[in-house]
Each structure stands twice: as structure tokens, then as C-alpha cells.
Scaffold this active site. Structure first.
Site, PDB file in Angstrom:
ATOM      1  N   LYS A   4       3.854 -11.366   3.286  1.00  0.00           N
ATOM      2  CA  LYS A   4       3.041 -10.773   3.814  1.00  0.00           C
ATOM      3  C   LYS A   4       4.472  -9.586   4.477  1.00  0.00           C
ATOM      4  O   LYS A   4       5.428 -10.196   4.490  1.00  0.00           O
ATOM      5  CB  LYS A   4       2.169 -10.863   4.579  1.00  0.00           C
ATOM      6  N   ASP A  49      -2.718  -2.970   2.451  1.00  0.00           N
ATOM      7  CA  ASP A  49      -3.769  -3.950   3.234  1.00  0.00           C
ATOM      8  C   ASP A  49      -4.032  -2.930   4.433  1.00  0.00           C
ATOM      9  O   ASP A  49      -4.156  -1.782   3.837  1.00  0.00           O
ATOM     10  CB  ASP A  49      -2.785  -5.297   4.152  1.00  0.00           C
TER      11      ASP A  49
HETATM   12  P1  NDP Z   1      -8.182  -0.220   5.577  1.00  0.00           P
HETATM   13  O1  NDP Z   1      -7.263   0.152   6.518  1.00  0.00           O
HETATM   14  O2  NDP Z   1      -9.022   0.484   4.275  1.00  0.00           O
HETATM   15  O3  NDP Z   1      -9.473  -0.437   6.346  1.00  0.00           O
HETATM   16  C1  NDP Z   1      -9.772  -0.976   7.457  1.00  0.00           C
HETATM   17  C2  NDP Z   1     -11.171  -0.721   8.397  1.00  0.00           C
HETATM   18  O4  NDP Z   1     -11.305  -2.169   9.603  1.00  0.00           O
HETATM   19  C3  NDP Z   1     -11.645   0.154   9.490  1.00  0.00           C
HETATM   20  O5  NDP Z   1     -12.404   0.934   9.075  1.00  0.00           O
HETATM   21  C4  NDP Z   1     -10.821   0.361  10.458  1.00  0.00           C
HETATM   22  O6  NDP Z   1     -11.039   0.996  10.874  1.00  0.00           O
HETATM   23  C5  NDP Z   1     -10.954  -1.644  10.615  1.00  0.00           C
HETATM   24  N1  NDP Z   1     -10.300  -2.034  11.789  1.00  0.00           N
HETATM   25  C6  NDP Z   1      -8.529  -2.282  11.187  1.00  0.00           C
HETATM   26  N2  NDP Z   1      -8.521  -2.874  12.113  1.00  0.00           N
HETATM   27  C7  NDP Z   1      -9.493  -2.792  13.224  1.00  0.00           C
HETATM   28  C8  NDP Z   1      -9.700  -3.603  14.509  1.00  0.00           C
HETATM   29  N3  NDP Z   1      -8.512  -4.141  15.628  1.00  0.00           N
HETATM   30  N4  NDP Z   1     -10.466  -3.212  14.302  1.00  0.00           N
HETATM   31  C9  NDP Z   1     -11.688  -2.506  14.804  1.00  0.00           C
HETATM   32  N5  NDP Z   1     -12.443  -1.820  13.510  1.00  0.00           N
HETATM   33  C10 NDP Z   1     -10.921  -2.387  13.026  1.00  0.00           C
HETATM   34  O7  NDP Z   1      -8.117  -1.803   5.209  1.00  0.00           O
HETATM   35  P2  NDP Z   1      -8.095  -3.103   4.050  1.00  0.00           P
HETATM   36  O8  NDP Z   1     -10.099  -2.493   3.454  1.00  0.00           O
HETATM   37  O9  NDP Z   1      -7.356  -2.910   3.044  1.00  0.00           O
HETATM   38  O10 NDP Z   1      -8.527  -3.987   4.745  1.00  0.00           O
HETATM   39  C11 NDP Z   1      -9.109  -4.612   5.036  1.00  0.00           C
HETATM   40  C12 NDP Z   1      -9.864  -5.751   5.571  1.00  0.00           C
HETATM   41  O11 NDP Z   1      -9.886  -6.662   4.136  1.00  0.00           O
HETATM   42  C13 NDP Z   1      -8.450  -6.605   6.475  1.00  0.00           C
HETATM   43  O12 NDP Z   1      -8.261  -7.757   6.911  1.00  0.00           O
HETATM   44  C14 NDP Z   1      -7.426  -7.003   4.864  1.00  0.00           C
HETATM   45  O13 NDP Z   1      -6.300  -8.320   5.632  1.00  0.00           O
HETATM   46  C15 NDP Z   1      -8.339  -7.459   4.434  1.00  0.00           C
HETATM   47  N6  NDP Z   1      -7.941  -7.376   2.829  1.00  0.00           N
HETATM   48  C16 NDP Z   1      -7.420  -6.021   2.285  1.00  0.00           C
HETATM   49  C17 NDP Z   1      -7.442  -6.769   0.543  1.00  0.00           C
HETATM   50  C18 NDP Z   1      -6.914  -5.079  -0.026  1.00  0.00           C
HETATM   51  O14 NDP Z   1      -6.691  -5.276  -1.686  1.00  0.00           O
HETATM   52  N7  NDP Z   1      -6.714  -3.373   0.524  1.00  0.00           N
HETATM   53  C19 NDP Z   1      -6.973  -7.468   0.454  1.00  0.00           C
HETATM   54  C20 NDP Z   1      -7.586  -8.587   0.463  1.00  0.00           C
HETATM   55  C21 NDP Z   1      -8.521  -8.923   1.680  1.00  0.00           C
HETATM   56  P3  NDP Z   1     -10.471   2.553  12.070  1.00  0.00           P
HETATM   57  O15 NDP Z   1     -10.773   3.230  10.238  1.00  0.00           O
HETATM   58  O16 NDP Z   1     -10.434   3.059  12.123  1.00  0.00           O
HETATM   59  O17 NDP Z   1      -8.603   2.152  11.170  1.00  0.00           O
HETATM   60  O1  2IT Z   2      -5.067  -9.993   1.821  1.00  0.00           O
HETATM   61  C1  2IT Z   2      -4.602  -9.589   1.031  1.00  0.00           C
HETATM   62  O2  2IT Z   2      -4.631 -10.434  -0.430  1.00  0.00           O
HETATM   63  C2  2IT Z   2      -3.995  -8.039  -0.004  1.00  0.00           C
HETATM   64  N1  2IT Z   2      -3.566  -6.986   0.949  1.00  0.00           N
HETATM   65  C3  2IT Z   2      -3.667  -7.698  -1.092  1.00  0.00           C
HETATM   66  C4  2IT Z   2      -2.407  -7.996  -1.652  1.00  0.00           C
HETATM   67  C5  2IT Z   2      -1.798  -7.714  -3.134  1.00  0.00           C
HETATM   68  O3  2IT Z   2      -0.898  -8.270  -3.045  1.00  0.00           O
HETATM   69  O4  2IT Z   2      -2.525  -6.883  -3.367  1.00  0.00           O
END
Ligand code: NDP
Ligand code: 2IT
Length: 451
Positions: free
Chosen positions: A125, A165
Site C-alpha cells: 500500500k 484508494d
Molecule cells: P473515495 O475517495 O472514492 O471515497 C471515499 C468516501 O469516504 C468519500 O465519500 C469520503 O468523503 C469518505 N471519507 C473518506 N475518509 C473519510 C473520513 N476520514 N471521514 C469521513 N468520511 C471519509 O474512496 P473509495 O471509495 O475508493 O474507498 C472507500 C473505502 O474503501 C476505503 O476504506 C478504501 O480503503 C476501501 N477500498 C477501496 C477500494 C477501491 O478499489 N477503491 C478497494 C477496496 C477497499 P469526502 O468525499 O468528503 O472525502
Molecule cells: O484496498 C484495496 O484493495 C484497494 N484499494 C484496491 C487495490 C488494487 O490494487 O486494486
């Protein structure tokens, strides 16, 4: 003290100021206890002690110039945790809360998640404390270029393949990949989540959210429950939340919440396709705030509150929960309130969104609980499929990728369930996922000898 307790005590003593990493390690290590008597070979080779220490940690300075001409400095990280079963693989997070402990927790989780996908990917990561929010496209580009100016020397299609992420989506991947291509002059599968025009895979944007819903369907099927018509809570409004909601709409379920870091929306009529379209445009193009949704669709908005606090305070019933924002968003009180209000299934779209006490509440109340490393593995799985397509220089159709994603999520579910049964706690997906993910990596590490 048991071997596992020794390893935990050592971590607590050494990894000062890294609470999230210690939390993630404790959860995994405790789940591995049933393996200890059965695998003296792992103890002899000190696999438990070795797996919690990253192969290497890369930390660097990221200097860039903002639109007003001022020099800005951020911290950059890449933790290459374990490459026993494949090239390092895992996302990049750009968020002001990023520090070494956060990146280590995410990299550690990624080892087991990637192993569960059944694809050959190691765990890593990275990221930065840079905040893309409120920055111009020009500033984001300059930051991404400065970040890649150092990162490029540590990554490669067979070495380490970053992706997105929190705070790293299509725009950021475009800037990062464009700069890599410029300085290395090699058009290679060094990042995933790429645009379709330059090597991306269909379904990668949808994969994490769709996968979390597929995983929930698998868990629900063990109790003959269909997700159709069920009331669901989703937190966040980013990549994972958006496509979780889309899949719920496809399946006739009703998502009633969505949030961002400024507040929570409750829309008891359900978020339909038209409202989702508004969210996609608002978040991905205008980069606006969810409060606009409340104004447009005339629904309640709770400023400065997370989804789980709002559900507890308003006593709102949900049946299935998809925490999809960030770590530790559900605490013990919120977990208890979810259970009291009728929630029987939790599929974690985010990484570690439930703290250890909350997980215990869910397990003690027989909630179908899909931990992030299993439930959200669809994203990295389709990243693995993107790498495979790049390697064979072919592209697969939407249907082909979606079909493969569904099969992978079914396999993860089955492997986790079987492992939970083998080790005497059938239906505990926390133990099942941790053991199933760990075994493959541990056996590979053992085969390599002491290296
Ligand atoms: P994005 O940046 O697209 O969206 C994140 C969302 O969560 C936004 O709505 C954001 O609000 C909110 N958010 C983030 N941090 C905080 C915080 N500290 N307090 C309040 N709201 C928060 O990220 P993703 O959707 O990609 O990721 C969301 C989660 O999923 C994370 O835990 C990530 O690690 C996990 N994940 C993502 C993957 C991927 O492929 N993208 C794969 C597997 C897991 P705002 O817009 O106001 O910042
Ligand atoms: O937390 C996760 O699994 C991700 N943010 C996706 C990682 C990836 O390599 O697609």
C-alpha cells in the site's frame, strides 16, 4: 504466553504511534491461534513473527508548486509488505490522515486479501498526506507528477503495481500513469485502474462495490435470504459506495443512506438510478458535497455526522449494512444499535470500518459479518484481471470480467466458510478469511527458507 501473544506484545512495544496497524495485526494474529498447534513448522520458521514486518518501507519527500507559485511539501509512502505469492499489489491513498501506521495497516490487510482472490498478488500500500479536495486539476497533476518522480524507481509490472484508494481515482491514475510513461518510456501494466483507452479493464471502477454486494448475497444465501427488497445502509459516496448502490438497485434492494466527510443523507424512499446518476455527476465531475443531494431531493441531511451515528440516534431500521468510507467508522455502540434495529448482515466495502469491539458485537449476535479483506476483495481482484489482460495484450468484455468477478467472490466466500468450519467456528468469516488468506502466503514463505 503463546507464540501469538508474544508476537503481539512485541508489536505493541515496537510499533509506537501505529494504532491502526496494531489493531489490524491483533485481529489477524488472534484468528490464527487455531493454526498454532497444527503447524509447528510455522513456529520453527517464525512465520508469525516475520509476516508482521514489511519487506521494506519506502518514505519520501514530495515537493510541488501550487497555483499561487508557493512551494508545498508532502510526505510520500510505499510499504512493500510481502511478495511471497506475487508482485506487490495495492492501492495509493491521498488523504490528510495518511501516516506510516495507516499505510502499514492497509498493506498488511492487503497480503491476506490478495491471497484470498486466488490470483498471484503480494501485499502493498502507499500514498500521501496530500489532500486532493479543494485543489485545482493543475495542482493535482503537479502533485501526482512529483509523487511519481520518486515512486517510479520502486515499482514495475513484475515488481509492484499500485492502484487507487481514497482520494486516488481515474483522474489521479491518469496523471500518475502519464508521468510514469514519460520518464520510463515503457507502456506497461505498472498501475491498475487505468482508463479504458490506455489499458484499463471494464468493470474495474465497479468491482469493489459490486463485489461487496456479491459477497453479501453469498452470505445471505447460507440462510436462504434474497437481497431483493431489503433495506440497506451505505456509508461514503466515493468509488466503493457508488457502485455498491448501483448493484443494490440492479438487485431490487433499497439503499437509504449515503455520506461524505461533511455529513449524512437519509433517503427513506431509497436511492434510485436517477438519484445515483446525480451522485456520480456531483462527486466524480463537479467534486461537490453531498449536502446538495439533500437540497435537490428534499431529504434529511445530518451535518458533521456519520451514517452509523445517525442510524443510532434516529433509531432507523436497516437489514444489511455496507460501510464503505473509512477505517473505524463503526464502534461498539453503533454496532449494538444496528443489531437492535434489525441488521443481520454487514459486508465491509471499506478496509477495517468496524473496530474490534464492533466486530465482536456482530459475531456475538450471529450477524453475517463479511470482513473487508474478503468482502471488498473484488476491487483488487479485477485489478489482477487488468494485469492479466495487459499481459496477454487482449481485452475482455464487460460480461466476461463481471462473470469472473462473481466467480472470484463466490470462491472467496466458500474458502473462508470452509476454513471457518475446519477450525471449529463455522460461519465466522473473520477467522475463516484470515486463515484461508494466511495459509497460502505462509506455505510460500516456508518453501523459500529463511530469506
Ligand atoms: P473515495 O475517495 O472514492 O471515497 C471515499 C468516501 O469516504 C468519500 O465519500 C469520503 O468523503 C469518505 N471519507 C473518506 N475518509 C473519510 C473520513 N476520514 N471521514 C469521513 N468520511 C471519509 O474512496 P473509495 O471509495 O475508493 O474507498 C472507500 C473505502 O474503501 C476505503 O476504506 C478504501 O480503503 C476501501 N477500498 C477501496 C477500494 C477501491 O478499489 N477503491 C478497494 C477496496 C477497499 P469526502 O468525499 O468528503 O472525502
Ligand atoms: O484496498 C484495496 O484493495 C484497494 N484499494 C484496491 C487495490 C488494487 O490494487 O486494486
Amino acid at each position: 504466553m503463546s507464540v501469538i501473544q508474544d508476537v503481539i506484545a512485541n508489536l505493541v512495544e515496537k510499533e509506537i504511534g501505529q494504532p491502526e496497524f496494531i489493531q489490524a495485526s491483533i485481529e489477524v494474529l488472534h484468528s490464527l491461534e487455531p493454526l498454532v498447534p497444527k503447524h509447528p513448522d510455522f513456529i520453527k520458521a517464525k512465520i508469525y513473527d516475520r509476516i508482521v514486518i514489511p519487506d521494506r518501507v519506502i518514505m519520501f519527500r514530495v515537493p510541488w508548486v501550487d497555483d499561487s507559485g508557493e512551494v508545498q511539501i508532502n510526505r510520500g509512502y510505499r510499504v512493500q509488505f510481502n511478495n511471497a505469492i506475487g508482485p506487490y499489489k495495492g492501492g495509493l491513498r491521498f488523504h490528510p490522515s495518511v501516516n506510516l501506521g495507516i499505510i502499514k495497516f492497509l498493506g498488511f490487510e492487503q497480503i491476506f486479501k490478495n491471497s484470498l482472490t486466488t490470483l498471484p498478488m503480494g501485499g502493498a500500500k502507499g500514498g500521501s498526506d496530500f489532500d486532493p479536495k479543494g485543489k485545482s486539476d493543475n495542482e493535482v497533476m503537479h502533485f501526482c507528477q512529483a509523487f511519481m518522480r520518486e515512486l517510479y524507481r520502486h515499482i514495475g509490472a513484475d515488481t509492484d503495481v499500485p492502484a487507487g484508494d481514497i482520494g486516488v481515482g481515474a483522474r489521479e491514475i491518469g496523471f500518475l500513469y502519464g508521468y510514469y510513461l514519460k520518464i520510463v518510456n515503457a507502456n506497461t501494466s505498472v498501475l491498475t485502474g487505468k482508463g479504458l483507452e490506455y489499458g484499463g479493464s471494464l468493470i474495474r471502477p465497479e468491482a469493489t462495490g459490486y463485489g461487496a454486494v456479491y459477497f453479501a448475497q453469498e452470505m445471505l444465501a447460507t440462510r436462504d435470504i434474497n437481497i431483493n427488497g431489503k433495506i440497506c445502509a451505505v456509508s461514503g459516496s466515493g468509488n466503493v459506495a457508488q457502485y455498491t448502490i448501483e448493484k443494490l438497485i440492479h438487485l431490487g434492494a433499497k439503499a437509504i443512506t449515503i455520506s461524505d466527510s461533511n455529513g449524512t443523507i437519509v433517503d427513506e424512499a431509497g436511492i434510485d438510478q436517477e438519484k445515483l446518476q446525480f451522485i456520480l455527476e456531483l462527486k466524480n465531475y463537479r467534486r461537490g458535497r453531498m449536502s446538495e443531494y439533500a437540497q435537490k431531493f428534499k431529504v434529511p441531511y445530518y451535518e458533521n455526522k456519520g451514517v452509523w451515528d445517525v442510524l443510532r440516534e434516529q433509531n432507523i431500521k436497516v437489514e444489511v449494512a455496507f460501510p464503505s468510507a473509512h477505517e473505524n467508522e463503526i464502534d461498539q455502540n453503533n454496532a449494538q444499535s444496528l443489531v437492535n434495529n434489525g441488521c443481520y448482515c454487514v459486508s465491509e466495502g471499506a478496509n477495517m470500518p468496524s473496530n474490534l469491539d464492533a466486530v465482536n458485537v456482530f459475531l456475538n449476535h450471529n450477524v453475517l459479518f463479511g470482513p473487508g479483506k474478503a468482502a471488498n476483495a473484488g476491487g483488487v481482484a479485477v485489478s489482477g484481471l487488468e494485469m492479466a489482460q495487459n499481459s496477454i495484450r487482449m481485452t475482455w468484455s464487460r460480461e466476461e470480467v463481471d462473470q469472473k468477478l462473481q466467480v472470484i467472490m463466490q470462491n472467496i466466500h466458500r474458502n473462508a466458510l470452509e476454513a471457518s468450519e475446519t477450525y471449529g467456528c463455522k460461519g465466522n468469516y473473520v477467522v475463516g478469511a484470515n486463515i484461508a488468506g494466511f495459509m497460502k502466503v505462509a506455505k510460500a514463505m516456508q518453501a523459500y527458507g529463511i530469506v
